[in-house]
Design a protein around this motif. Structure first.
Motif, PDB file in Angstrom:
ATOM      1  N   SER A  12     -12.831  23.518  62.658  1.00 15.79           N
ATOM      2  CA  SER A  12     -13.828  24.577  61.710  1.00 15.79           C
ATOM      3  C   SER A  12     -14.683  25.174  63.024  1.00 15.79           C
ATOM      4  O   SER A  12     -14.665  26.446  62.607  1.00 15.79           O
ATOM      5  CB  SER A  12     -14.122  23.649  60.806  1.00 15.79           C
ATOM      6  OG  SER A  12     -13.699  23.340  59.517  1.00 15.79           O
ATOM      7  N   LEU A  13     -15.017  24.110  63.581  1.00 19.04           N
ATOM      8  CA  LEU A  13     -16.595  25.256  64.381  1.00 19.04           C
ATOM      9  C   LEU A  13     -14.972  25.809  65.517  1.00 19.04           C
ATOM     10  O   LEU A  13     -15.499  27.294  66.230  1.00 19.04           O
ATOM     11  CB  LEU A  13     -16.419  24.026  65.689  1.00 19.04           C
ATOM     12  CG  LEU A  13     -17.895  23.209  65.417  1.00 19.04           C
ATOM     13  CD1 LEU A  13     -18.704  22.356  66.062  1.00 19.04           C
ATOM     14  CD2 LEU A  13     -19.160  24.402  64.764  1.00 19.04           C
ATOM     15  N   GLN A  14     -13.966  25.049  65.284  1.00 17.99           N
ATOM     16  CA  GLN A  14     -12.582  26.139  67.268  1.00 17.99           C
ATOM     17  C   GLN A  14     -12.436  27.768  65.977  1.00 17.99           C
ATOM     18  O   GLN A  14     -12.790  28.231  66.860  1.00 17.99           O
ATOM     19  CB  GLN A  14     -11.945  25.574  66.951  1.00 17.99           C
ATOM     20  CG  GLN A  14     -12.117  24.494  68.235  1.00 17.99           C
ATOM     21  CD  GLN A  14     -11.232  23.568  68.439  1.00 17.99           C
ATOM     22  OE1 GLN A  14      -9.960  23.451  68.000  1.00 17.99           O
ATOM     23  NE2 GLN A  14     -10.661  21.975  69.463  1.00 17.99           N
ATOM     24  N   GLN A  15     -12.483  27.663  65.123  1.00 17.64           N
ATOM     25  CA  GLN A  15     -12.590  28.501  64.305  1.00 17.64           C
ATOM     26  C   GLN A  15     -13.044  29.578  63.565  1.00 17.64           C
ATOM     27  O   GLN A  15     -13.382  30.994  63.682  1.00 17.64           O
ATOM     28  CB  GLN A  15     -12.597  28.675  62.893  1.00 17.64           C
ATOM     29  CG  GLN A  15     -10.784  27.842  62.405  1.00 17.64           C
ATOM     30  CD  GLN A  15      -9.999  27.381  60.928  1.00 17.64           C
ATOM     31  OE1 GLN A  15     -10.274  27.611  60.434  1.00 17.64           O
ATOM     32  NE2 GLN A  15     -10.411  25.636  60.825  1.00 17.64           N
ATOM     33  N   VAL A  16     -14.973  29.337  64.172  1.00 17.31           N
ATOM     34  CA  VAL A  16     -15.578  30.241  63.568  1.00 17.31           C
ATOM     35  C   VAL A  16     -15.782  30.524  65.414  1.00 17.31           C
ATOM     36  O   VAL A  16     -15.472  31.854  64.704  1.00 17.31           O
ATOM     37  CB  VAL A  16     -17.082  29.091  63.338  1.00 17.31           C
ATOM     38  CG1 VAL A  16     -18.550  29.914  63.866  1.00 17.31           C
ATOM     39  CG2 VAL A  16     -16.981  28.728  62.130  1.00 17.31           C
ATOM     40  N   SER A  17     -15.448  30.240  66.138  1.00 17.84           N
ATOM     41  CA  SER A  17     -16.025  30.502  67.504  1.00 17.84           C
ATOM     42  C   SER A  17     -14.146  31.401  67.747  1.00 17.84           C
ATOM     43  O   SER A  17     -14.970  32.678  68.048  1.00 17.84           O
ATOM     44  CB  SER A  17     -15.475  29.579  68.394  1.00 17.84           C
ATOM     45  OG  SER A  17     -14.960  29.678  69.944  1.00 17.84           O
ATOM     46  N   ALA A  18     -13.416  31.370  67.359  1.00 18.79           N
ATOM     47  CA  ALA A  18     -12.487  32.867  67.586  1.00 18.79           C
ATOM     48  C   ALA A  18     -13.060  34.096  66.540  1.00 18.79           C
ATOM     49  O   ALA A  18     -12.510  35.190  67.285  1.00 18.79           O
ATOM     50  CB  ALA A  18     -11.102  32.092  67.312  1.00 18.79           C
ATOM     51  N   MET A  19     -13.963  33.471  65.232  1.00 16.10           N
ATOM     52  CA  MET A  19     -13.886  34.632  64.237  1.00 16.10           C
ATOM     53  C   MET A  19     -14.890  35.965  65.175  1.00 16.10           C
ATOM     54  O   MET A  19     -14.527  36.975  64.785  1.00 16.10           O
ATOM     55  CB  MET A  19     -13.995  34.049  63.237  1.00 16.10           C
ATOM     56  CG  MET A  19     -12.697  33.354  62.444  1.00 16.10           C
ATOM     57  SD  MET A  19     -12.224  33.201  60.553  1.00 16.10           S
ATOM     58  CE  MET A  19     -13.716  32.286  60.236  1.00 16.10           C
TER      59      MET A  19
END
Length: 128
Positions: free
Chosen positions: A95-102
């Motif tokens: 989830s944090l990787q998704q937040v980082s990318a977005m």
């Protein structure tokens, strides 16, 4: 003659009661089967409610483990609890990787904003 159990509603007490008899990964139960055992019905809404109840029970300190390969169960020992916690951290990392990318924020910067210590290279590889 064995009497059938009467259907119950999903509640923290009813879920915990079933899980008390399911210690260890070998005794795990899927969300669908747990819902069906307690309510005698199957519905996605009940499965969502079960996941919310499991989250509450964990926040209350109950060592409830879950893994797609084993289902829900209480930790039989510290190793099982550690494995379950590692699995949850891995899900959080995704989830944090998704937040980082977005948000277009590098993971180390995101960790800093959240007040988290960045994982070591070994921990990152464990989550891949």
């Amino acid at each position: 003659m064995q009497l059938a159990l009467l259907p119950q509603e999903l509640s923290p007490d009813s879920v915990l009661s079933v899980l008390q008899g399911r210690r260890g990964a070998a005794n795990g139960i899927t969300a669908r089967n747990l819902v069906q055992m307690l309510t005698t019905r199957i519905s996605q809404a009940d499965e969502r409610k079960l996941r919310q109840i499991i989250e509450k029970l964990r926040r209350d300190g109950h060592p409830i483990c879950a893994h797609p390969a084993f289902g829900y169960h209480l930790a039989a020992d510290p190793t099982e609890l550690d494995r379950a916690c590692t699995f949850l951290v891995g899900r959080a990392m995704t989830s944090l990787q998704q937040v980082s990318a977005m948000k277009r924020i590098a993971m180390p910067d995101l960790y800093g904003q959240l007040g988290l210590q960045a994982p070591t290279k070994d921990e990152e590889q464990d989550h891949e």
